[in-house]
Motif scaffolding. Structure first.
Motif, short mmCIF file in Angstrom:
data_model
loop_
_atom_site.label_atom_id
_atom_site.label_comp_id
_atom_site.label_asym_id
_atom_site.label_seq_id
_atom_site.Cartn_x
_atom_site.Cartn_y
_atom_site.Cartn_z
N GLU B 123 43.26 33.95 47.53
CA GLU B 123 42.53 34.07 46.27
C GLU B 123 43.45 33.95 45.05
N ARG B 127 42.14 33.46 41.22
CA ARG B 127 42.31 34.58 40.29
C ARG B 127 43.17 34.17 39.10
N VAL B 152 39.33 40.12 35.89
CA VAL B 152 38.95 39.10 36.86
C VAL B 152 38.17 39.81 37.95
N ASP B 154 35.15 39.77 41.43
CA ASP B 154 34.86 39.17 42.73
C ASP B 154 34.27 37.77 42.54
N GLY B 155 34.48 36.90 43.51
CA GLY B 155 33.97 35.54 43.42
C GLY B 155 32.46 35.47 43.37
#
Lengths: 200, 214
Positions: B123, B127, B152, B154-155
């Motif tokens: 990630e 990120r 930033v 969670d996706g």
């Protein structure tokens, strides 16, 4: 975490924690996954032995004979112990301590009966782990399951002693719930083992 | 149909009973003919997977109650935006919302990543990209006099909102997306799902980056 603060951060990176997966649920999934891989490895070996003997008319091959009936009775005993386990937990949820104690004692006794019967089966089965691939896999798979039964019995013994000491209430019975989940999965695994090795 | 059998003893017990029935039918069919046992095995396995998938879809979404965390007179605004985080439409709305009130803005930029990279915990790139966009947006907001911080997330945008609400709380959520046809979030009905899931007023802002740049 502030983006500005991030630019001035020194030392190790700040841990990124998301609530996407609850830690306890993740722990249980990892545990079950590791168990599945462990049994999966043994089942893979078992099916390999079967696949490399395509000409076999009956399984297991001669001279191996499995005590299907005795193991079937043992299976009934183990599945019944799940009923009593469920009854024990339902009892404490309703505040019935006597039901909890009776359920746990019965579960413990049936689990012990299963384990003792399996040991007697080992003693009288007529082959041992060094008698070819089938013997190794048979003792490996059933022995692995037996080890799980032993662990389950240990957890159940602790829960039983605690129930007689007055632990657990309708609101707090985690110490019965967790061994209960484990016990049911030990039973599920036995059904898979019995159906695969003894019946199919 | 049993739900997650790891959650409680009752679910594990139900799972055991289903397993007994499953293997009993397979063994009975195999005793008649091997091919019949295989057919029953395939049919039962397919039925079990189908029922399990359906039971997951039928589970009602739980509406999360959001705890208020700001002080008296403070308006907390949670902004969820990714590529559109620096969009003029979004910044204008935030400026307007911050006028005349003590607004505290948290901008969360989900670290969008491919499924494979997510599974591989790779990630860092996602990120870092999200952080770059976020930094640019925060600088712009600071210039406009809007008190804002950023993170930033969670996706998954819904998960990013839920994570942020746990620590930030919010009086209002602003979700910024590309226009219809270009927005993956709109295609996935992220805004509608957020309205169903979170008990907070949600505003949807469409940012057309192509129109802004031309």
């Amino acid at each position: 975490m502030s983006a500005h603060a991030n630019t001035h951060h020194h030392g190790p990176p700040i841990a990124n924690k998301s609530s996407r997966i609850d830690a306890t649920v993740l722990g249980m999934f990892l545990f079950i996954a590791s168990e599945a891989m462990l049994f999966g490895a043994f089942f893979t070996a078992y099916f390999f032995v079967r696949v490399v003997n395509p000409e076999a008319q009956a399984w297991p091959l001669e001279p191996f004979h499995l005590p299907v009936f005795v193991a079937g009775v043992n299976t009934v005993v183990l599945v019944t112990s799940s009923f009593t386990m469920h009854w024990a937990l339902q009892s404490i949820k309703r505040g019935n301590r006597a039901g909890l104690q009776a359920g746990l004692v019965l579960t413990l006794m049936m689990g012990l009966a299963f384990l003792i019967t399996q040991m007697l089966e080992y003693a009288q089965i007529g082959f041992n782990p060094s008698d070819g691939a089938f013997g190794t896999i048979f003792f490996g798979l059933t022995g692995l399951h037996g080890a799980h039964v032993f662990i389950g019995l240990t957890l159940l013994a602790v829960a039983t002693v605690r129930s007689f000491r007055g632990h657990f209430t309708p609101e707090h019975h985690h110490g019965v719930e967790i061994p209960g989940i484990y016990w049911h999965f030990v039973d599920v695994m036995w059904i898979v083992v019995y159906a695969t090795i003894y019946l199919l | 149909m049993a739900r997650n059998p790891f959650r409680s003893e009752a679910e594990a017990y139900r799972f055991l009973l289903l397993t007994v029935g499953y293997f009993a039918l397979i063994v009975a069919a195999a005793a008649i003919a091997t091919w019949l046992g295989l057919v029953v095995f395939a049919a039962l396995t397919a039925a079990a997977v189908g029922l399990w998938l359906r039971s997951r879809q039928d589970e009602p979404a739980q509406r999360a109650l959001v705890a208020r965390r700001g002080g008296a007179g403070e308006r907390r605004i949670l902004v969820i935006a990714n590529e559109t985080v620096g969009g003029e439409e979004l910044l204008a709305i935030l400026r307007r919302k911050a006028e005349g009130v003590r607004a505290h803005v948290l901008v969360v930029c989900p670290a969008l990543n491919s499924q494979v990279r997510t599974w591989a915990s790779d990630e860092d790139g996602a990120r870092a990209a999200a952080q770059r966009r976020l930094d640019a947006s925060l600088v712009q907001l600071e210039r406009d006099g809007v008190q804002a911080e950023g993170a930033v997330g969670d996706g998954d945008p819904l998960q990013a909102i839920e994570d942020a609400l746990r620590t930030f709380g919010a009086d209002e959520i602003v979700i910024s997306t590309h226009p219809e046809g270009r927005s993956n979030w709109l295609e996935r009905n992220v805004v509608g799902a957020a309205r169903d899931r979170f008990d907070v007023p949600i505003m949807h802002v469409v940012v057309d980056l192509d129109a802004s740049s031309s």
